[in-house]
Structures are given as C-alpha cells and as structure tokens.
Design a protein around this motif. Structure first.
Motif, PDB file in Angstrom:
ATOM      1  N   PHE A   1     -21.327 -10.625  -7.919  1.00 55.74           N
ATOM      2  CA  PHE A   1     -20.920 -11.150  -6.616  1.00 55.74           C
ATOM      3  C   PHE A   1     -20.605 -10.074  -5.583  1.00 55.74           C
ATOM      4  O   PHE A   1     -21.030 -10.209  -4.422  1.00 55.74           O
TER       5      PHE A   1
ATOM      6  N   PHE B   1     -23.875  -8.997  -4.072  1.00 57.97           N
ATOM      7  CA  PHE B   1     -24.444 -10.010  -3.180  1.00 57.97           C
ATOM      8  C   PHE B   1     -23.657 -10.088  -1.869  1.00 57.97           C
ATOM      9  O   PHE B   1     -24.239 -10.263  -0.789  1.00 57.97           O
ATOM     10  N   ALA B   2     -22.331  -9.956  -1.946  1.00 57.09           N
ATOM     11  CA  ALA B   2     -21.507  -9.978  -0.736  1.00 57.09           C
ATOM     12  C   ALA B   2     -21.822  -8.774   0.148  1.00 57.09           C
ATOM     13  O   ALA B   2     -21.920  -8.893   1.378  1.00 57.09           O
TER      14      ALA B   2
ATOM     15  N   ALA C   1     -25.183  -9.318   1.791  1.00 62.36           N
ATOM     16  CA  ALA C   1     -25.086 -10.309   2.869  1.00 62.36           C
ATOM     17  C   ALA C   1     -24.545  -9.651   4.137  1.00 62.36           C
ATOM     18  O   ALA C   1     -25.046  -9.892   5.240  1.00 62.36           O
TER      19      ALA C   1
ATOM     20  N   LEU D   1     -30.377 -19.218   4.322  1.00 57.82           N
ATOM     21  CA  LEU D   1     -29.275 -19.347   3.376  1.00 57.82           C
ATOM     22  C   LEU D   1     -28.835 -20.805   3.239  1.00 57.82           C
ATOM     23  O   LEU D   1     -28.546 -21.278   2.133  1.00 57.82           O
TER      24      LEU D   1
ATOM     25  N   ILE E   1     -23.956 -19.475  -2.694  1.00 58.47           N
ATOM     26  CA  ILE E   1     -24.610 -19.227  -1.412  1.00 58.47           C
ATOM     27  C   ILE E   1     -23.753 -19.760  -0.267  1.00 58.47           C
ATOM     28  O   ILE E   1     -23.729 -19.184   0.825  1.00 58.47           O
TER      29      ILE E   1
ATOM     30  N   THR F   1     -20.574 -19.611  -0.228  1.00 61.73           N
ATOM     31  CA  THR F   1     -19.571 -18.559  -0.050  1.00 61.73           C
ATOM     32  C   THR F   1     -20.099 -17.469   0.868  1.00 61.73           C
ATOM     33  O   THR F   1     -19.423 -17.035   1.812  1.00 61.73           O
ATOM     34  N   LEU F   2     -21.316 -17.016   0.571  1.00 62.64           N
ATOM     35  CA  LEU F   2     -21.932 -15.966   1.385  1.00 62.64           C
ATOM     36  C   LEU F   2     -22.153 -16.450   2.817  1.00 62.64           C
ATOM     37  O   LEU F   2     -21.971 -15.692   3.775  1.00 62.64           O
TER      38      LEU F   2
ATOM     39  N   LEU G   1     -20.726 -14.770   6.168  1.00 67.13           N
ATOM     40  CA  LEU G   1     -21.646 -14.295   7.200  1.00 67.13           C
ATOM     41  C   LEU G   1     -21.318 -14.875   8.569  1.00 67.13           C
ATOM     42  O   LEU G   1     -21.434 -14.187   9.584  1.00 67.13           O
TER      43      LEU G   1
ATOM     44  N   VAL H   1     -17.087 -10.719   1.698  1.00 68.53           N
ATOM     45  CA  VAL H   1     -18.163 -10.457   2.661  1.00 68.53           C
ATOM     46  C   VAL H   1     -17.586  -9.816   3.921  1.00 68.53           C
ATOM     47  O   VAL H   1     -18.122  -8.831   4.446  1.00 68.53           O
TER      48      VAL H   1
END
Length: 252
Positions: A47, A50-51, A54, A71, A99, A101-102, A106, A154
């Motif tokens: 994670f 990925f964060a 992003a 997304l 997704i 969460t991201l 964002l 993020v």
C-alpha cells in the motif's frame, strides 16, 4: 554511461510490479495460504508504494480528470471482486477496495496542489489540513481499505514529495505515524541477542521506503496496454483467488 544508469534508479513500472507482487502475497495469505504468515508481512509493503505512485501520478499525468476517471472506473469494477474475496459475497458494504482509498487521497492532493500554485504557504497549509481532516473522516466513514490513515498516506507522500533530506525524513516519520501509531495492529515478539522485543507487524510497511527511494522518476516501458494490464490485475487476481478458494472448499 554506467553512472547514468545508476542514477536512474528503478523505473515506475518496476516499482508498480513490485507492489503488485507484494499485494499478491498478502492476498494469497488472506485466501489460500493462511498458514504462511510471512506473506502477510511482505504484503505490508504494497500500500505505501501504491500511495506514493498515486501522489506521483497527480504530478505526472497529462490529464488529472482522466486519471481520476480511470481510478473511479476501476474502483467500481473492483468492488465486487474485493467483496467476494474479503466478505465472501458479492455485496459486502462494510469494507471498500483500496482504489477508493487512493482516489480520496488524490482528490485531497489535487486540491492542495491547486492552491500551492498561488504561492501562499499559509493558504496551502490550511487547505492541506482541511484535506487531511476531510479525507480521514471520509475514509473512516466510508470504510475504505486502510480507512482514514490510508487516505493520509497519499497526502503525506504529496506533502513530502522530493529527494532532499527533509522530504525523506518527512516520508519516514509520516509512514511511522500512520502505520505504527494510527493503524498499530498486531505486536509480534522478536528475539535479538537474548532480548525479547515487540514490533508492530503493520510497521514493516516502512520497508516500502527502500524501493520508493530507489525510484528516481524514470518511467520505464510504458504503453496503454501495460497501463490497463496493471489496472486490470487488481480485480482479476482477486476473482481468480476467490474462484480457487471456492473450488478447494467444495473438494474438501
């Protein structure tokens, strides 16, 4: 030439593939191989990467609106596979896929960056605090994966974006705060030199900083096919793992 290759670090694609591999390990542990606890430890690295990606994507994308739309589409496509894997049924409203969460992170980062361009640090700081507070509340209420702390991850990577020592220190401190203080989780005893120490299993997410810091902004191989294959991996691998698990349960 060797020096240039070294300074280039690992590519965005390599970083993405590494995160996908860590995520697969975590989901294998959650479905087919619960007795292999080390898979869950490896999965903690996924994670934060990925964060980070992003947050980077917020700055590198040609169209932020299209990025957010992609997304959103894949978050919707991934919800049923996630529910099947996580809750055992097609509709499991008490937990949403990562997704979302991201996406929340964002949206907050995009708002902060829009204000940052005006050059007023106090206004940027205010908007960041508002975005962080709103994102934390929404992430928790909507029960997205990693909840509010995931959304903060993020935003922290966007706040401390850069390679100066203060950026790297901010990333490390931020990840520690999110994973050890906010998320906490299971404490695992570790024996070192006759002493027994307890470490947070979720705290191993800080090891994700190693591949993150090896990334220097190089994109690597890139095409629309590669891009959508990476997106599609998330829902597809969950469907496959769920199907295999159901087949094993029927044969047992």
């Amino acid at each position: 030439m060797g020096k240039n290759r070294l300074s280039g670090g690992i590519s965005a694609l390599t970083l993405h593939l590494f995160a996908m591999g860590c995520m697969l390990c975590d989901h294998l542990w959650a479905t087919l191989l619960p007795q292999w606890g080390w898979l869950n430890w490896v999965g903690r690295l996924a994670f934060p990467i990925f964060a980070f990606m992003a947050a980077e994507g917020c700055h590198h994308t040609r169209s932020l609106k299209k990025y957010l739309l992609r997304l959103t589409v894949f978050a919707l496509l991934s919800e049923i596979p996630f529910d099947l894997m996580y809750g055992g049924r097609a509709f499991y409203p008490v937990h949403q896929n990562v997704i979302w969460t991201l996406l929340l992170g964002l949206l907050g980062a995009a708002a902060v960056e829009k204000i940052r361009k005006r050059g007023k640090w106090w206004l940027t700081a205010l908007v960041f605090l508002l975005a962080a507070g709103t994102g934390y509340i929404l992430g928790t209420l909507l029960m997205v994966d990693y909840y509010g702390p995931g959304v903060l991850t993020v935003l922290l990577f966007d706040l401390f974006r850069g390679r100066k020592w203060r950026h790297l220190l901010g990333q490390a401190a931020g990840l520690y705060w999110v994973n050890v203080v906010l998320l906490g989780g299971m404490m695992v005893p570790v024996h070192i030199g006759g002493m027994e120490l307890e470490i947070s299993q979720q705290g191993t997410a800080l090891l994700a900083l190693i591949p993150i810091w090896l990334y220097r902004g190089r994109q690597g191989p890139h095409s629309r096919a590669i891009q959508y294959a990476c997106y599609a991996f998330y829902p597809l691998h969950m469907l496959i793992l769920t199907a295999v698990l159901r087949a094993m349960e029927q044969l047992a």
